[in-house]
Structure formats: structure tokens, C-alpha cells
Design a protein around this motif. Sequence first.
Motif: not given
Length: 394
Positions: A75-82, A220-232
Motif C-alpha cells: 500500500g501507499d500509506k499506513i494507519l495505526a488503530l487501537n 494499509a491503503g491507497k493514499a486517497d482512500i486511507l486519508d478519508l478513513v484516517k479522518s474518521k
Amino acid sequence: MLIESSLDEVKRRESALKIIRSKVGSNGREAIYDLTGHAGGFPLLKEDMVLLETYAGPAVFGDEIQRLGREHLGGDKILALNRTSSGILAAVLALVHDGDEIVHYLPRSPAHPSIPRSAELVGATYLEFEDINDFELGEKTALVFITGSTMDHQVVDEANFRKVVDIAAQWKVPVFVDDASGARIRTAVYKQPRAMDMGADLAVTSTDKLMDGPRGGLMAGKADILDLVKSKALQFGLEAQPPLVAGMVRALENFSPERIVEAFHKKVEVYNALKEDVPSIMETPTGFMLKPEGFKAEVNAACVETCLSDEDLAFVFAMLLLDRHSIITIPAVGMPGASATVRIDLASKDASRIENPELIHAFKETLTELKAIACDEEVCRAVVHPHQATQKQD
């Protein structure tokens, strides 16, 4: 029935934790064997401790979680979640609206409950398919889920995975892969590519499943869609806090697929020994399991009449296995909605401390005890809810 609601499941879990606390309090951590495959841990370094702060932590560990996360998941970007469930909820909140439809393909139902529950929360219709020939999307489909490996470690067929991705692409619908343990089982044992490398838009894994990280979610995700999820995720406090992120970084640094591959081979001896006396036992990629209906079959084969449900029998067995032999399984400690299948995962860190003959003996002896008490609902209730039985006596 012994377990009729989520509240009953919470109480059962609390009873199991009391047993664990007593054993550890008396004899230390070595007194228990966590064979769930979910034990996780916090493999922090001494120098990490001063950085577990609200702002310093993300600043220091942010680049590393991006680098190591991309190596692990692509993927392009990573988001760590609880939690993995937090990532699922954040994605549904970001991408699905009231009246939309979520379509889910998985090797075998049921799905992890966080997916249909998230759909219900936003007012979306939820459809589940385990036969690829029945799988279809519609005009209202807003998100497609694929489960890489089910709660009982049924692994998705790679060809079917790719077919779902292709169908979703034709409809221009994003694909989210729930790869909680699949990110490691699929790749290490079945040599499948990473989900993102097969065209997924998002993928999430649990950092405590078949690896020694904290209980958290790594997306992990494609940058544009991961940014939307990260915002939420940030809006609703679903993101991982600094201690979790630091633990994830160290776990990813330490991760090696060899232990999973070793378990794949080790399980053969134990499974074959159990199969002789327990016909309902089933193999998993890294161990063996007995499903609720398998417990009922074993009890029936012993000519024991019981009013307990299949799931109740599994819960009683799991609590007995914990109390008598100090072996932790998901039906004893799992959250509400978790699978009632008793699964022994030999890729668990504690599996190296218990010899195969000891494990085989513990499983057979516990099943024998279950058969002896399955006809008595009150005795079984006291096993699952011992604190309630004590209160009644008082």
C-alpha cells in the motif's frame, strides 16, 4: 442455555480472567499457556519508555510505522488503530451512508461481528457470500469486504480473491480486506501475495495475531482512500495511542514468519494423535480445532443426553481446559461475538513451553470430563459462571 446474550459472554470472560489472575498470582506468568494465537505483547525497548507521550510518540514512531507497515502489508500509506475492529468501523463511517449496501465475500460464514455491526450503525444493508458463484454487486453497493482468513482460520482461495477484486473494479467499488490473521497465514503458509498487491484498496491486520505485538490494528491503503478513513478514525478516537504504535513498531521489527511455518509442520503429530480418539477434531493451518457442533457430536457419540447448545458445550470445555490445565482458548476469554470454536494455535509463543504429549493429554482429559458433566446443566453453569454459583451458596 448457559450463554444467551452478550452480557453472558462478558460475564463468562470475567470468570476466565479471574482464573488466569489467580494462577498468575500464585505461580507467575509461566503458570499459564496462551494458545489462542492472539497473545501479542509489548516488546518495547528501554529507550522507548520516555517517548510514550501524546505528541512526542507519534512524531518519533510515525515514520517507522509507515516504513515497516508498508513492508508488511504493502500500500501507499499506513494507519495505526487501537483495534482491527476500529479500522473496520472507521472505513464504514467514511465510505458508506444510510441506504447503501455492503457486500462481503469470505471463505466461510459467519463474518467477524464488527462488519455487520458497523453496517447496521450507518443504516446500510449487509450481504454475505461464501460461494463465489453467488457473489454479486448492485447499484447501491458502496463497499466490498473480503476476509482473508476467518476466525476459524479458513483461508480465502486466491483465485476467488482476485475475482472479487475484478468484479468490484468493474463497479468502481472499493475493496477492503479484513486480514486480521490472514496477512500472515495467507502469505507465510499459503504463499499468497499481500492483499494490497492483489488490488485491494484497503487492508487491515491485527498486530497481536500470530505476531508478538499489542492488540491493535494496522491498516494499509491507497493514499486517497486511507486519508478519508484516517479522518474518521481521528474524529472518533479510533487511532492507536503512542504506546500501541511503539509496540507495533518493535513487533514488526521482530516479526519472522518461520514460527508460523514451524507450527504448520508441528501440528501434524498432535492432530494425528487426537484424531484417533476425537473424530470431530479438525486441522487448521497452524494447529487444530473442535467446533461447537463437533463437541455435540462427541457428546452424542458417548451416548450422553444434554440440553446444552453446541456453543454451550464449547464454552464449558474451554473453561475446564483453562481451570484444569491452564490452557487459554478463545471461547474462554473472547469478546462478545467471538467464535465458540476451541482452536489450539501452535504458532503461539507459549506453545514452545508445552510438550505435545502434555497437550494431547490435557485435551483428551478435558473432553472426558465434559462428557461426564454434560447431562447436568447446573454443574456446567457453575463451570462457566463459578462466581454466580458461589453467590447462590452464600
